[in-house]
Each structure stands twice: as structure tokens, then as C-alpha cells.
Design a protein around this motif. Sequence first.
Motif, PDB file in Angstrom:
ATOM      1  N   ALA A 130      36.127  23.900  53.965  1.00  9.72           N
ATOM      2  CA  ALA A 130      35.394  25.184  53.889  1.00  9.72           C
ATOM      3  C   ALA A 130      36.299  26.298  53.371  1.00  9.72           C
ATOM      4  N   GLU A 131      37.522  26.333  53.870  1.00  7.90           N
ATOM      5  CA  GLU A 131      38.467  27.345  53.401  1.00  7.90           C
ATOM      6  C   GLU A 131      38.760  27.153  51.918  1.00  7.90           C
ATOM      7  N   TYR A 132      38.860  25.915  51.495  1.00 10.00           N
ATOM      8  CA  TYR A 132      39.150  25.644  50.082  1.00 10.00           C
ATOM      9  C   TYR A 132      37.991  26.094  49.200  1.00 10.00           C
ATOM     10  N   GLU A 133      36.769  25.797  49.608  1.00 12.08           N
ATOM     11  CA  GLU A 133      35.601  26.224  48.831  1.00 12.08           C
ATOM     12  C   GLU A 133      35.538  27.757  48.760  1.00 12.08           C
ATOM     13  N   ASN A 134      35.848  28.403  49.888  1.00 15.96           N
ATOM     14  CA  ASN A 134      35.854  29.879  49.908  1.00 15.96           C
ATOM     15  C   ASN A 134      36.931  30.440  48.975  1.00 15.96           C
ATOM     16  N   ALA A 135      38.091  29.786  48.973  1.00 14.21           N
ATOM     17  CA  ALA A 135      39.184  30.234  48.100  1.00 14.21           C
ATOM     18  C   ALA A 135      38.807  30.049  46.637  1.00 14.21           C
ATOM     19  N   LYS A 136      38.088  29.003  46.299  1.00 15.38           N
ATOM     20  CA  LYS A 136      37.645  28.770  44.933  1.00 15.38           C
ATOM     21  C   LYS A 136      36.674  29.857  44.495  1.00 15.38           C
ATOM     22  N   LEU A 137      35.746  30.198  45.379  1.00 16.30           N
ATOM     23  CA  LEU A 137      34.800  31.255  45.045  1.00 16.30           C
ATOM     24  C   LEU A 137      35.519  32.602  44.869  1.00 16.30           C
ATOM     25  N   ASN A 138      36.443  32.895  45.742  1.00 14.83           N
ATOM     26  CA  ASN A 138      37.198  34.156  45.662  1.00 14.83           C
ATOM     27  C   ASN A 138      38.015  34.226  44.384  1.00 14.83           C
ATOM     28  N   LEU A 139      38.625  33.082  44.004  1.00 16.53           N
ATOM     29  CA  LEU A 139      39.432  33.074  42.777  1.00 16.53           C
ATOM     30  C   LEU A 139      38.545  33.247  41.551  1.00 16.53           C
ATOM     31  N   ALA A 140      37.372  32.649  41.568  1.00 18.96           N
ATOM     32  CA  ALA A 140      36.470  32.806  40.422  1.00 18.96           C
ATOM     33  C   ALA A 140      36.023  34.250  40.261  1.00 18.96           C
ATOM     34  N   ALA A 141      35.752  34.901  41.420  1.00 18.62           N
ATOM     35  CA  ALA A 141      35.332  36.314  41.343  1.00 18.62           C
ATOM     36  C   ALA A 141      36.477  37.205  40.871  1.00 18.62           C
ATOM     37  N   GLU A 142      37.672  36.998  41.379  1.00 18.24           N
ATOM     38  CA  GLU A 142      38.825  37.834  41.006  1.00 18.24           C
ATOM     39  C   GLU A 142      39.235  37.594  39.554  1.00 18.24           C
ATOM     40  N   THR A 143      38.920  36.405  39.056  1.00 22.21           N
ATOM     41  CA  THR A 143      39.245  36.171  37.632  1.00 22.21           C
ATOM     42  C   THR A 143      38.422  37.091  36.745  1.00 22.21           C
ATOM     43  N   THR A 144      37.160  37.290  37.080  1.00 23.27           N
ATOM     44  CA  THR A 144      36.299  38.192  36.302  1.00 23.27           C
ATOM     45  C   THR A 144      36.764  39.642  36.454  1.00 23.27           C
ATOM     46  N   LEU A 145      37.073  39.980  37.706  1.00 24.55           N
ATOM     47  CA  LEU A 145      37.499  41.349  37.976  1.00 24.55           C
ATOM     48  C   LEU A 145      38.870  41.637  37.361  1.00 24.55           C
ATOM     49  N   MET A 146      39.684  40.603  37.259  1.00 24.40           N
ATOM     50  CA  MET A 146      41.009  40.771  36.668  1.00 24.40           C
ATOM     51  C   MET A 146      40.885  41.150  35.197  1.00 24.40           C
ATOM     52  N   LYS A 147      39.908  40.538  34.545  1.00 28.10           N
ATOM     53  CA  LYS A 147      39.703  40.846  33.131  1.00 28.10           C
ATOM     54  C   LYS A 147      39.219  42.290  32.937  1.00 28.10           C
ATOM     55  N   GLN A 148      38.519  42.795  33.989  1.00 27.97           N
ATOM     56  CA  GLN A 148      38.007  44.161  33.911  1.00 27.97           C
ATOM     57  C   GLN A 148      39.044  45.175  34.427  1.00 27.97           C
ATOM     58  N   GLY A 149      40.117  44.640  34.971  1.00 28.32           N
ATOM     59  CA  GLY A 149      41.170  45.535  35.465  1.00 28.32           C
ATOM     60  C   GLY A 149      40.892  46.095  36.841  1.00 28.32           C
ATOM     61  N   VAL A 150      39.938  45.511  37.542  1.00 29.76           N
ATOM     62  CA  VAL A 150      39.602  46.003  38.888  1.00 29.76           C
ATOM     63  C   VAL A 150      40.596  45.466  39.910  1.00 29.76           C
ATOM     64  N   VAL A 151      41.028  44.195  39.758  1.00 37.10           N
ATOM     65  CA  VAL A 151      41.938  43.544  40.714  1.00 37.10           C
ATOM     66  C   VAL A 151      43.336  43.549  40.127  1.00 37.10           C
ATOM     67  N   SER A 152      44.245  43.878  41.017  1.00 33.83           N
ATOM     68  CA  SER A 152      45.637  43.922  40.564  1.00 33.83           C
ATOM     69  C   SER A 152      46.131  42.499  40.282  1.00 33.83           C
ATOM     70  N   SER A 153      47.157  42.435  39.473  1.00 28.60           N
ATOM     71  CA  SER A 153      47.746  41.145  39.115  1.00 28.60           C
ATOM     72  C   SER A 153      48.329  40.442  40.340  1.00 28.60           C
ATOM     73  N   LEU A 154      48.897  41.203  41.275  1.00 29.70           N
ATOM     74  CA  LEU A 154      49.509  40.603  42.469  1.00 29.70           C
ATOM     75  C   LEU A 154      48.453  39.933  43.330  1.00 29.70           C
ATOM     76  N   ASN A 155      47.353  40.630  43.579  1.00 32.48           N
ATOM     77  CA  ASN A 155      46.298  40.018  44.388  1.00 32.48           C
ATOM     78  C   ASN A 155      45.714  38.778  43.721  1.00 32.48           C
ATOM     79  N   TYR A 156      45.638  38.846  42.426  1.00 34.39           N
ATOM     80  CA  TYR A 156      45.085  37.692  41.688  1.00 34.39           C
ATOM     81  C   TYR A 156      46.007  36.478  41.838  1.00 34.39           C
ATOM     82  N   GLN A 157      47.314  36.709  41.715  1.00 35.95           N
ATOM     83  CA  GLN A 157      48.262  35.601  41.862  1.00 35.95           C
ATOM     84  C   GLN A 157      48.227  35.032  43.278  1.00 35.95           C
ATOM     85  N   ARG A 158      48.029  35.912  44.273  1.00 36.87           N
ATOM     86  CA  ARG A 158      47.924  35.438  45.645  1.00 36.87           C
ATOM     87  C   ARG A 158      46.683  34.564  45.824  1.00 36.87           C
TER      88      ARG A 158
END
Length: 416
Positions: free
Chosen positions: A149-177
Motif C-alpha cells: 500500500a505504501e509503495y502504491e501511494n508512493a507511485k501515485l505521489n511521484l507521478a503527481a510531483e512529476t507533473t508539478l515539477m515540470k510546472q515548477g510547483v514542486v521543488s527539485s529537492l522534494n521531487y528527488q525525495r
Amino acid sequence: MDVVKTKVVNRLALWQQALLAVAVIIVLTVLYQQLKSNKVSVARSQIIVAQVQQGDLDVLVSGYGILKSHRQQLLSAKTAATVQEIVLKPGAIVAADSVIVRLDNPELQQQLDNAKQELAKLRANLRQLTLNNTREVLNETATFAQINAEYENAKLNLAAETTLMKQGVVSSLNYQRSILNEAQLKQRLEIAKQRAVQLKAVHQEAENIQLEWINQQQGLVNTAKRKLDSLTVRAGFAGVLQNLAVELGQSLAPGQEIALIGSTKELIALINVSQNQVDQVAVGQAVEVDTRLAKVMGQVTRINPVVINNTVEVEVSLPEQLPENARPQLNIDANILVASLTNVRYIERPANIKSNSQAQLYRIDAAQNKALLTDIEFGRQAGRFIEIKQGLELNSQLIISDLTNLAQTHPELDIY
């Protein structure tokens, strides 16, 4: 007067001696004349006469013996015990499950009880082990589900932050985490899968070990039960109780003989044959066995090489259908067919004549009033008959009575 009397007495004594001498001379003369003569007379009613015949003759070797069970089983004690009850005695007809003897040994019951208790304990341990293994599997399944369950949640979170990263909403550090967290959870999930597989193998091996202990203990229980059951001694197969070697109250050691069971339908004949004739016997020859009430044909199957009391034991196989009186230890007579002679001359065997021998016997002449000693060569014996090789022609008559005492001094006899 006394002198004259003495002379008369002496003269009478001399006269008597002379008469006695003459009588002795006469008797001796008669005896001499009788001995000098080579002829004596015999009454026909006092001799046995046989006539030479010609034809086929079966050469038989006779013997005697007993019937014996072809199948026998010796019953012995499997463990130390005491004879508690004798149910059947020798001669009883038994079935496979017939009880012969009951034995007693209290220790065997205690051994069986102890073995059963240990078996029950091992089985309880197996059930406890199964419960513990099930509990571990449930815990491991829950852990796996949580990590998944944690892994599935992490996958969803990473997919969302990838989109936001392209828009510059999420910092690079949070994305790497988020990337690191997703990778770690994926690795933990793989480890959880491997643990589940290994845990299943470990549980299976632990249960197998416990099952081996149970099987070993089950074997001990079975052994103890067989020993206890062996105290009731049964026949084992249908037949007759031939021998009982125990008495009531007797203590038995392991392996000690209890009884002998023999078959009543599958019988063989053991024939004692003279060692002088056994050389003619061979395996496969036909045998006529006489049980006194009936006769049955058998076949020679074995010849014992050992000579006992001048006889050799010959084993004869018998058919399944036997006379009603046939039973083990029945005394029998037997004739073994060792050869068949075709178109030979033969005669009833004379007294004291053996096979393949030569002898002088009295042959009766054509006038039936004289008998002359004749040299005769005999061949093989066939029951009460014997083959004639030389010395007699067909229809010749021979005195077969024992006249050995006459044959030594009188070559000719008068018959009246």
C-alpha cells in the motif's frame, strides 16, 4: 558152581556184541547207499512251480513311506511370554484365523500404551507447529500488504510531483525525495515477497521433520501392537495342526517353537527305497502310491543323497485330487516304474534270487516227473517277476521254492 556160571555169562556177552556189530554194519551200508545215490524224491504238493512267460514287463522298484504336507509352517514365539491357554490340540483341522494358543505378557500392553502416548504427543506438537506457522504467515501477509500500500501511494505521489515539477510547483529537492521513497518501497516489497516464499519453505520443512518423527513413532506403535497381537497364536493357513510343542503355564523365549501347521490338500509322498535299488530311480519317473484304500499316480521330484538305515528317501509329488483317507503321516506303499521291458521272457521270482545274477535251479522235464539243475542267467526284477536272459525257454517250468540244501548234492530230483 560159581566158576561154571561165569563162563556161560561171558559167552552170552560175546554173542550180543557180535549181533550189535552186524546191525551197525547193515545200517551204515544202507546210509552209504542212500548218500551214494544222487536222486531224491519230492512231492509236487510240497514245491512251488512257475512257468516261463513272454511279453512286456514293467520294472518296478518298491518302497514304503508316509504322506507329508507339501506346505508346512512353524509357529514360534515372537517375544518372551507364558502359555495362558491351549485352544487346539494336534490333529485338529484349522482355518487361517484359527487360534492355536493364547500367550500372556503384561509388559507388551504397557509398551503399547507408552508408544501411543508418545505418538499423541508428537501429533499435538504438529498441530501446535501448524498454528504457529499460520500465525507467522498472517503476520507476514499483513506486512506485505502494508508495504504494498505504501509503495502504491508512493507511485501515485511521484507521478503527481512529476507533473508539478515540470510546472515548477514542486521543488527539485522534494521531487528527488519522492523518487527515493518510491525506490525504497519497491525494494522493500521485493524483499517481502522473497520472505514470504522462504517462510513457506521453512514452514514446510519444519512440518516434514515433525511428520517424520510421527511416522517413526507410528512404527514403534505398530511394532508394539504386532507383538501384543502375536500373543494370540493363529494357524496362518488352512490345514491340520501336526504338532504342539508347548504346555499350559510354560515360559517361552523369543523364537521358541510353539506349533507346526501342515496342509491337508497339498501332500507329497516320502518313499524309503533300498540303497541297492535306488540307482535305478530318476527324477520324473512315474510312481504308483498305495494308501491301502486306493491308489494314486505321482512323479519322482527329488532323491535324497543321504543313506539312512540302508535306505534312501525319494520324494514324490501327488495330484490335487487324492483318496479320502489321504492325510499327513499316513503309511503308504509305492512302486516306482523305472523301466519298461518289451517282449522278454520272465518268470515269478524264485526264492533268494536277485536281479542280474546267475544261479542253478531245478527245471521240470516234459514228463513232469523229474527236475534237473539248470544254469540260468537272470536280468532285471519287475515286482514279483524277474527277467530271464538265458537258460530257459518259453513255457519251461521251474521250481521256485528254496531247495538250496538239495541243490548242493543232488543235481536231479524225482517228482511224485
